[in-house]
Every structure is written in C-alpha cells, then in structure tokens.
Design a protein around this motif. Sequence first.
Motif, PDB file in Angstrom:
ATOM      1  N   HIS A 199      -2.216   2.127 -12.797  1.00  0.00           N
ATOM      2  CA  HIS A 199      -1.859   1.678 -11.449  1.00  0.00           C
ATOM      3  C   HIS A 199      -2.972   2.023 -10.455  1.00  0.00           C
ATOM      4  N   LEU A 200      -3.550   3.201 -10.559  1.00  0.00           N
ATOM      5  CA  LEU A 200      -4.651   3.587  -9.676  1.00  0.00           C
ATOM      6  C   LEU A 200      -5.887   2.724  -9.917  1.00  0.00           C
ATOM      7  N   LEU A 201      -6.153   2.383 -11.178  1.00  0.00           N
ATOM      8  CA  LEU A 201      -7.271   1.482 -11.475  1.00  0.00           C
ATOM      9  C   LEU A 201      -7.034   0.094 -10.887  1.00  0.00           C
ATOM     10  N   GLU A 202      -5.786  -0.362 -10.951  1.00  0.00           N
ATOM     11  CA  GLU A 202      -5.449  -1.662 -10.359  1.00  0.00           C
ATOM     12  C   GLU A 202      -5.667  -1.633  -8.850  1.00  0.00           C
ATOM     13  N   ARG A 203      -5.222  -0.571  -8.196  1.00  0.00           N
ATOM     14  CA  ARG A 203      -5.418  -0.461  -6.751  1.00  0.00           C
ATOM     15  C   ARG A 203      -6.900  -0.370  -6.398  1.00  0.00           C
TER      16      ARG A 203
ATOM     17  N   ILE B   3      -8.423  -3.830  -6.636  1.00  0.00           N
ATOM     18  CA  ILE B   3      -8.021  -4.632  -5.478  1.00  0.00           C
ATOM     19  C   ILE B   3      -8.805  -4.206  -4.240  1.00  0.00           C
ATOM     20  N   ALA B   4      -9.040  -2.902  -4.097  1.00  0.00           N
ATOM     21  CA  ALA B   4      -9.821  -2.414  -2.958  1.00  0.00           C
ATOM     22  C   ALA B   4     -11.249  -2.954  -3.000  1.00  0.00           C
ATOM     23  N   VAL B   5     -11.823  -3.044  -4.193  1.00  0.00           N
ATOM     24  CA  VAL B   5     -13.178  -3.602  -4.325  1.00  0.00           C
ATOM     25  C   VAL B   5     -13.182  -5.076  -3.921  1.00  0.00           C
ATOM     26  N   LEU B   6     -12.196  -5.838  -4.382  1.00  0.00           N
ATOM     27  CA  LEU B   6     -12.125  -7.262  -4.042  1.00  0.00           C
ATOM     28  C   LEU B   6     -11.919  -7.479  -2.548  1.00  0.00           C
ATOM     29  N   VAL B   7     -11.045  -6.695  -1.942  1.00  0.00           N
ATOM     30  CA  VAL B   7     -10.797  -6.829  -0.503  1.00  0.00           C
ATOM     31  C   VAL B   7     -12.052  -6.452   0.284  1.00  0.00           C
TER      32      VAL B   7
ATOM     33  N   LEU C 240       0.826  -1.209   0.000  1.00  0.00           N
ATOM     34  CA  LEU C 240       0.000   0.000   0.000  1.00  0.00           C
ATOM     35  C   LEU C 240       0.858   1.256   0.000  1.00  0.00           C
ATOM     36  N   PHE C 241       2.071   1.131   0.522  1.00  0.00           N
ATOM     37  CA  PHE C 241       2.956   2.284   0.631  1.00  0.00           C
ATOM     38  C   PHE C 241       3.939   2.359  -0.534  1.00  0.00           C
ATOM     39  N   ALA C 242       3.768   1.515  -1.534  1.00  0.00           N
ATOM     40  CA  ALA C 242       4.639   1.578  -2.706  1.00  0.00           C
ATOM     41  C   ALA C 242       4.379   2.882  -3.451  1.00  0.00           C
TER      42      ALA C 242
END
Length: 152
Positions: free
Chosen positions: A107-111, A114-118, A92-94
Amino acid sequence: MMRLPFPREEQFGSRLHDPAVASRVGVWLGICFVLAFVTGLFSHYAQAHVWWLPFPTRPVWLYRVTQGVHVLSGTAAVPLLLVKLWTVYPKLFAALPRRSARAMVLHLLERASIAVLVAAAVFELSIGLANMSEWYPFPFLFRPVHYAVAWV
C-alpha cells in the motif's frame, strides 16, 4: 497546545468526492494527456529529427495544428488535474491496511508511485504554462526536461 483531529475518509461526505466523478474527470484528463503527449512527440521530432526518417513537410499547416492541439490540451489539463486531485484527496486520509506487513508495504509503494505521477503531472503542466508565457524561473533548459518528464 490544542491538537487538531486527523480527518477520516468518512468525514468527506460530498457526492463530488465520489469515485464515479473521479473516474469521469480522469477519463478527460487522460485524453488531454494523451493528446499532449502525441503532439509533443511530433514537435520533438520536428525539432530534433533523425536523419533516416524524413519529416513530413506537407501539408504546411500540420505543425501549426499539432502545436495548437498540444497547447490547448495541456491548458485544459490544468483545471482537470486540479479537479481530479480535489475529488480524490479524501483517499489520502484512508487508514493503512493492518492485515500484514506485506499489505502495508504494498500500500505504501502504491501511494509512493501515485505521488510520483502526481508530482510529474503538476511539474509538467506548470513548466509548460511557464513556457507558454515565456517565463523561465527554473535553472534548466525547458525542452529536454519537458520531454523527459512527459515519459513519466
């Protein structure tokens, strides 16, 4: 007012934050989710089956076994999800890539995905645990929401 420094990914040097550990935990978490999903589909079909597809009534213990597997795999997924999140949280801090605007947007879309899946996984497991204890603090019906979020 003193500002705390923003942590950098390199500051998390533990071997437990290693990608290999995250992969191994992820495999077991994936197995638990697949088992819970398949047995959940079976349960959903048993409760709301369609007229053109008969529900198997033999062996008589089949539904009990599938529900046991569903509850066990869902319960086992809780600590596995927590371990997986703890293992990967330094990512998360990368730093965001600064090569181009396109790379940053991707990269923001990927994050975000991932936030939706989590969020879906945490929500699914938490309402499943609440249902197991027959505690319904949420204002919606459990079964249709649990079924819909399972597809996420």
